[in-house]
Design a protein around this motif. Structure first.
Motif, short mmCIF file in Angstrom:
data_model
loop_
_atom_site.label_atom_id
_atom_site.label_comp_id
_atom_site.label_asym_id
_atom_site.label_seq_id
_atom_site.Cartn_x
_atom_site.Cartn_y
_atom_site.Cartn_z
N PHE A 138 -4.64 -3.98 -8.81
CA PHE A 138 -4.87 -3.00 -7.75
C PHE A 138 -5.12 -3.65 -6.40
O PHE A 138 -4.81 -3.07 -5.36
CB PHE A 138 -6.06 -2.10 -8.13
CG PHE A 138 -6.34 -1.03 -7.13
CD1 PHE A 138 -5.52 0.08 -7.03
CD2 PHE A 138 -7.42 -1.13 -6.26
CE1 PHE A 138 -5.77 1.07 -6.10
CE2 PHE A 138 -7.68 -0.13 -5.32
CZ PHE A 138 -6.85 0.96 -5.25
N ALA A 139 -5.69 -4.85 -6.40
CA ALA A 139 -6.14 -5.48 -5.15
C ALA A 139 -5.10 -5.45 -4.02
O ALA A 139 -5.46 -5.14 -2.88
CB ALA A 139 -6.62 -6.90 -5.42
N PRO A 140 -3.81 -5.76 -4.28
CA PRO A 140 -2.85 -5.78 -3.17
C PRO A 140 -2.72 -4.44 -2.45
O PRO A 140 -2.30 -4.40 -1.30
CB PRO A 140 -1.53 -6.17 -3.84
CG PRO A 140 -1.93 -6.88 -5.07
CD PRO A 140 -3.20 -6.24 -5.53
N VAL A 141 -3.06 -3.33 -3.12
CA VAL A 141 -2.97 -2.01 -2.48
C VAL A 141 -3.81 -1.99 -1.20
O VAL A 141 -3.49 -1.31 -0.24
CB VAL A 141 -3.45 -0.92 -3.45
CG1 VAL A 141 -3.50 0.44 -2.78
CG2 VAL A 141 -2.56 -0.87 -4.67
N LEU A 142 -4.89 -2.78 -1.21
CA LEU A 142 -5.83 -2.72 -0.11
C LEU A 142 -5.45 -3.62 1.06
O LEU A 142 -6.06 -3.55 2.12
CB LEU A 142 -7.23 -3.13 -0.61
CG LEU A 142 -7.76 -2.28 -1.75
CD1 LEU A 142 -8.98 -2.91 -2.36
CD2 LEU A 142 -8.08 -0.89 -1.26
N VAL A 143 -4.47 -4.50 0.85
CA VAL A 143 -4.14 -5.46 1.90
C VAL A 143 -3.34 -4.76 3.01
O VAL A 143 -2.34 -4.10 2.72
CB VAL A 143 -3.32 -6.62 1.31
CG1 VAL A 143 -2.86 -7.56 2.40
CG2 VAL A 143 -4.14 -7.37 0.28
N PRO A 144 -3.77 -4.87 4.26
CA PRO A 144 -3.00 -4.25 5.35
C PRO A 144 -1.59 -4.81 5.40
O PRO A 144 -1.39 -6.00 5.12
CB PRO A 144 -3.78 -4.64 6.61
CG PRO A 144 -5.14 -4.99 6.15
CD PRO A 144 -4.98 -5.53 4.76
N PRO A 145 -0.60 -3.98 5.70
CA PRO A 145 0.80 -4.42 5.64
C PRO A 145 1.08 -5.69 6.43
O PRO A 145 1.81 -6.56 5.95
CB PRO A 145 1.57 -3.24 6.23
CG PRO A 145 0.68 -2.08 6.11
CD PRO A 145 -0.72 -2.56 6.07
N PHE A 195 -1.32 0.89 -7.22
CA PHE A 195 -1.50 2.33 -7.06
C PHE A 195 -0.77 3.09 -8.17
O PHE A 195 -1.33 3.98 -8.80
CB PHE A 195 -0.99 2.76 -5.69
CG PHE A 195 -0.97 4.24 -5.48
CD1 PHE A 195 -2.15 4.93 -5.31
CD2 PHE A 195 0.22 4.93 -5.47
CE1 PHE A 195 -2.15 6.30 -5.12
CE2 PHE A 195 0.23 6.30 -5.27
CZ PHE A 195 -0.94 6.98 -5.10
N ILE B 52 -3.27 -13.15 -2.32
CA ILE B 52 -4.56 -12.95 -1.66
C ILE B 52 -5.37 -14.24 -1.74
O ILE B 52 -5.97 -14.69 -0.76
CB ILE B 52 -5.31 -11.78 -2.32
CG1 ILE B 52 -4.50 -10.50 -2.16
CG2 ILE B 52 -6.69 -11.62 -1.71
CD1 ILE B 52 -5.04 -9.33 -2.94
N ILE B 226 -9.13 3.84 4.45
CA ILE B 226 -8.22 2.73 4.14
C ILE B 226 -6.83 3.02 4.67
O ILE B 226 -6.17 2.15 5.24
CB ILE B 226 -8.21 2.46 2.62
CG1 ILE B 226 -9.58 1.92 2.20
CG2 ILE B 226 -7.12 1.48 2.24
CD1 ILE B 226 -9.74 1.67 0.74
N ASN B 230 -4.95 0.73 7.48
CA ASN B 230 -3.69 0.06 7.18
C ASN B 230 -2.50 0.66 7.91
O ASN B 230 -1.38 0.19 7.74
CB ASN B 230 -3.43 0.08 5.67
CG ASN B 230 -4.34 -0.88 4.94
OD1 ASN B 230 -5.01 -1.69 5.57
ND2 ASN B 230 -4.36 -0.80 3.63
N GLN B 247 -3.94 -5.18 13.40
CA GLN B 247 -2.58 -5.40 12.89
C GLN B 247 -1.65 -5.89 14.00
O GLN B 247 -0.78 -6.71 13.78
CB GLN B 247 -2.03 -4.09 12.33
CG GLN B 247 -2.87 -3.57 11.19
CD GLN B 247 -2.02 -3.23 10.00
OE1 GLN B 247 -1.16 -3.99 9.61
NE2 GLN B 247 -2.27 -2.10 9.40
N CYS B 273 -8.58 -8.28 6.23
CA CYS B 273 -8.73 -7.69 4.89
C CYS B 273 -10.19 -7.49 4.52
O CYS B 273 -10.51 -6.65 3.67
CB CYS B 273 -8.11 -8.58 3.82
SG CYS B 273 -6.35 -8.77 3.95
N ILE B 276 -12.04 -3.99 4.21
CA ILE B 276 -11.53 -3.15 3.12
C ILE B 276 -11.97 -3.71 1.77
O ILE B 276 -12.42 -2.96 0.89
CB ILE B 276 -9.99 -3.10 3.18
CG1 ILE B 276 -9.52 -2.53 4.51
CG2 ILE B 276 -9.44 -2.30 2.04
CD1 ILE B 276 -9.64 -1.06 4.63
N PHE B 277 -11.87 -5.02 1.61
CA PHE B 277 -12.32 -5.62 0.35
C PHE B 277 -13.81 -5.36 0.15
O PHE B 277 -14.27 -5.12 -0.97
CB PHE B 277 -12.04 -7.13 0.33
CG PHE B 277 -10.60 -7.46 0.11
CD1 PHE B 277 -9.80 -6.63 -0.66
CD2 PHE B 277 -10.03 -8.60 0.65
CE1 PHE B 277 -8.47 -6.92 -0.87
CE2 PHE B 277 -8.70 -8.90 0.44
CZ PHE B 277 -7.92 -8.06 -0.32
#
Lengths: 319, 297
Positions: A138-145, A195, B52, B226, B230, B247, B273, B276-277
Motif C-alpha cells: 500500500f505504501a506507494p499509494v501515498l507517494v506524491p506523483p 489501492f 521508497i 492526501i 498529491n 510538487q 513524502c 503523508i507517511f
C-alpha cells in the motif's frame, strides 16, 4: 456499505418523508419556506459544481466553435465546425487514442489482475504476515506523483540507476520508445496496486464464508472454488476497478508523462490528456483543445456506460 | 495459484475443521503452496517498498557518494538535505502545500456534510437530478473544464495564488456521496426524536449527526487531505512558479545544469513524502479503512 449502522439501516422505515405532514393548508409563502431548507444546505456544493464543473463544460462547448489563442486581448473568432474537422483529420489524435487504449489495457494488469491474485493470497494468510504484506504494497499509494517520478527516474538512470545495475544491462528507459512506455505503465501501476489490493480485499471480506465452505464440503478444489464461487461474487468489485482505471488512467499518468518524458520520445508516451494539455497550454489553441476535450468526454462517457451495463449483466448479487 | 490443483485427487474424510483437508490435499502440498505464496508476496512487497527505501537511502548518502549503489548508505549524512534546503525554499513549500491541502480538505468536508445532510434529511423536488449532478462530475474530465476555469481565475485575479488552487476544489463529489451513504444508515428515530424536541435542522446536524459520524468523517478527511496533497495537475496550471507548492518545487530540480540533481531531488522528495507517511503511521487503521470505503463508493 461499511457504515456502523448497517444493521439498523436494514430495519424497515415507517415513513421516508421527513417533511412534517401539514395539518391544515398553509399559505403558499409558508410552504415555500418549508421547502427551502434542503436547497439552502445544498447551495454551497451545487454552487461549486455549477461554477467549476458545469459552467466550464458549457463554456467548452461554446469555445469549441471558436478559434482563440487564450490571450484576453485577442477576440475569439467563430470557425463553426472547423476545430472538429481538423481534429478528426489529425494523425496525432488517432495515435494518442491508440496509445491511451493500449496503456489502459496494460494498466488493468496492475489494477485488476495482480490485485486479485494478491488479495486472494494474502487473505489465505493468517496472522501478522497479511498486514505486513498489505502495508508494504500500500505504501506507494501515498507517494506524491512528482516524488514517485523523481525516484523512478533516478532508479532508471542509464548510467548509475539501480535498475540497470540490477539487471546488468544498460537500457535507456526514458529515452527509448518501448522501454519508456513500459516505464510509464509500471510506475503508474506501482502507484495504484496497493489501492486496488485494498479494494479487492474489502470485496473478499464481504463475501460470506459459507459459500466457499459449502463448495469445499462438496469436494470442490481450491481452484474450482475460487473460479466458480469467489470470482463471480467478486466481479462487481473488479468491474468497478476496471471502470476506475478506464476513467482515470489518462489523468493518473499525466504527472509522470509531464515530468519524465513530456510525451516523448517521438510521442511514444503521449496520451489524449497530455495532448489536450499541449494544445491548450503550449500551442495556445484553446478552441481546438476544447473541441478535443469534448470529444473525449463523449467517448469516455460511452465507454463508462458500456462498462456499467456490462457489470449489470455480469455480476452476481449475493442475496 | 497452481493449475495442478484443478484435479482434487483423494476423497476427503478428514475432520471438517481444516478446509484444506476437505479439498483432499496432503500436508506437503499445502506447505508448498504456502511457501510459494509467501515467496511471491514477499518479492512483490519488496519491489513495492524498494523505490521508497532507495529514495531515503540515496538522500542519506554523502552528496559526493550519491552515485554509490551499495544497498545501505554509509556513512550517513544530511548533506543532501542541507543542500536542498539551500536550493529551494523547501520548508515554505511544505508549509504552503500543507495549508492548501488542509483548506481544501476542510472545505470539501464542510460542503459535503451540508449537501449530504440535505440529501438524507429531506425529500424534495429535483433530488434525483441534483444527486446525479454530483455523480456526473466523475465523467467530466478535468481537461475539458481546465481552459474555461483558467480564464475565470484570470478574470478573478486568482492566477498564481494559492486561493486559485483552493477555491475551484471546494466541492468533492466523493465527499458528498460517501457522507450521504453514511448518513443514510443513520438511525432515523434519532433524527425524528431530535425534531420532536423542537430543534432546528441546523442544530440537529451539528449536535446529533456530526458527533455520530466522527469515524467516517475522520477517515474521509484523511483521504481528502492526501488527495489534495498529491494533486499535481491543477496546481501546475495555476501556479506557474516553482516556489509555491512542493510538487512544483521538486519539478524544478529535474532540470539542473549538469543533469538532474539526484541527491537534492531525493532529499526533497523524501521531505515531501514525510507528512503523508507520518499521517499514515499515526492513523494507519483509519487510513486503510478510509481508502477501502472510498473505493467502494
Amino acid at each position: 456499505m461499511t457504515g456502523a449502522f448497517v444493521e439498523i439501516d436494514a430495519l424497515p422505515r415507517p415513513s421516508a418523508t421527513v417533511v412534517p405532514v401539514a395539518a391544515a393548508r398553509p399559505s403558499p409563502a409558508r410552504r415555500l419556506l418549508r421547502a427551502l431548507p434542503p436547497y439552502l444546505f445544498l447551495l454551497p456544493a451545487i454552487g461549486c459544481l455549477a461554477v467549476w464543473t458545469y459552467r466550464p463544460l458549457a463554456a467548452a462547448v461554446n469555445l469549441s466553435f471558436f478559434s482563440w489563442n487564450l490571450l484576453p486581448t485577442t477576440p475569439k473568432e467563430p470557425v463553426g465546425l472547423d476545430n472538429y474537422r481538423r481534429l478528426l483529420e489529425l494523425p496525432d489524435l488517432w495515435h494518442a487514442l491508440w496509445l491511451t487504449a493500449a496503456m489502459t489495457l496494460a494498466l488493468l494488469l496492475f489494477t485488476v489482475a495482480l490485485p486479485t491474485v494478491v488479495a486472494l493470497w494474502t487473505s489465505a494468510i493468517r496472522g501478522r504476515g497479511r498486514a505486513v504484506y498489505r502495508a508494504m504494497i500500500f505504501a506507494p499509494v501515498l507517494v506524491p506523483p512528482v516524488a514517485g517520478a523523481a525516484v523512478w527516474q533516478w532508479m532508471l538512470d542509464p548510467t548509475s540507476g539501480a535498475v540497470d545495475r540490477l539487471i546488468g544491462h544498460p537500457i535507456n528507459w526514458i529515452h527509448e520508445p518501448g522501454p519508456a512506455q513500459i516505464a510509464i505503465v509500471v510506475i503508474t501501476g506501482w502507484h495504484l496496486l496497493g489501492f486496488a489490493v485494498l479494494v479487492v480485499s474489502a470485496g473478499l471480506a464481504g463475501i460470506d464464508d459459507e459459500y466457499t465452505a459449502a463448495a469445499m464440503l462438496d469436494r470442490a478444489s481450491r481452484w474450482q472454488t475460487t473460479r466458480w464461487i469467489t470470482l463471480p461474487l467478486l466481479s462487481p468489485t473488479l468491474v468497478f476497478l476496471a471502470l476506475m482505471t478506464v476513467l482515470m488512467s489518462g489523468q493518473l499518468t499525466f504527472p509522470l508523462i509531464d515530468t519524465l518524458t513530456q510525451g516523448g520520445p517521438d510521442s511514444a508516451t503521449t496520451n489524449v490528456y497530455y495532448l489536450l494539455w499541449e494544445w491548450g497550454f503550449q500551442n495556445f489553441d484553446a478552441g481546438f483543445a476544447a473541441s478535443a476535450g469534448l470529444l473525449f468526454f463523449v467517448a469516455f462517457g460511452v465507454v463508462a456506460t458500456g462498462l456499467v451495463r456490462l457489470s449489470d449483466r455480469l455480476t452476481f448479487h449475493d442475496n | 495459484m497452481a493449475v495442478a490443483e484443478t484435479t482434487a485427487p483423494a476423497p476427503a474424510r478428514g475432520e471438517p475443521s481444516a478446509v484444506a483437508d476437505l479439498a483432499g490435499e496432503t500436508g506437503a502440498r499445502v506447505w508448498l503452496r504456502t511457501a510459494v505464496g509467501h515467496g511471491v508476496l514477499a518479492a512483490l512487497s519488496l519491489a513495492c517498498i524498494f523505490p521508497i527505501y532507495w529514495m531515503y537511502a540515496t538522500s542519506l548518502r554523502r552528496p559526493e557518494e550519491v552515485y554509490n549503489v551499495s544497498l545501505f548508505p554509509w556513512p550517513l549524512s544530511v548533506g543532501n538535505y542541507t543542500h536542498v534546503w539551500d536550493v529551494i525554499p523547501i520548508g515554505r513549500l511544505i508549509l504552503n502545500t500543507f495549508a492548501v491541502a488542509a483548506l481544501i480538505s476542510v472545505g470539501q468536508l464542510l460542503v459535503g456534510l451540508l449537501a449530504a445532510y440535505a440529501f438524507t434529511a429531506w425529500r424534495f423536488r429535483g433530488q434525483t437530478l441534483l444527486y446525479l449532478a454530483f455523480v456526473g462530475t466523475w465523467l467530466v474530465p478535468f481537461q475539458v473544464t481546465m481552459l474555461p476555469n483558467y480564464t475565470l481565475l484570470y478574470r478573478l485575479g486568482l492566477l498564481n495564488t494559492l486561493a486559485g488552487v483552493i477555491v475551484p476544489n471546494l466541492a468533492s463529489a466523493l465527499g458528498v456521496l460517501l457522507l450521504r451513504q453514511h448518513m443514510a444508515s443513520f438511525p432515523r428515530d434519532l433524527l425524528d426524536a431530535a425534531r420532536m424536541d423542537g430543534r432546528s435542522s441546523w442544530s440537529i446536524l451539528w449536535t446529533v449527526v456530526v458527533p455520530n459520524l466522527r469515524a467516517p468523517l475522520a477517515a474521509l478527511s484523511i483521504v481528502l487531505f492526501i488527495n489534495a496533497w498529491n494533486d499535481y495537475f491543477w496546481p501546475a496550471l495555476v501556479l506557474q512558479r516553482a516556489d509555491s507548492v512542493v510538487q512544483l518545487g521538486l519539478r524544478g530540480l529535474f532540470v539542473g545544469v549538469e543533469g538532474p540533481d539526484w541527491g537534492g531531488l531525493m532529499a526533497g522528495s523524501g521531505l515531501a513524502c514525510l507528512p503523508i507517511f507520518g499521517i499514515y503511521l499515526l492513523l494507519q487503521r483509519h487510513v486503510v479503512g478510509a481508502f477501502v470505503r472510498s473505493g467502494l463508493k
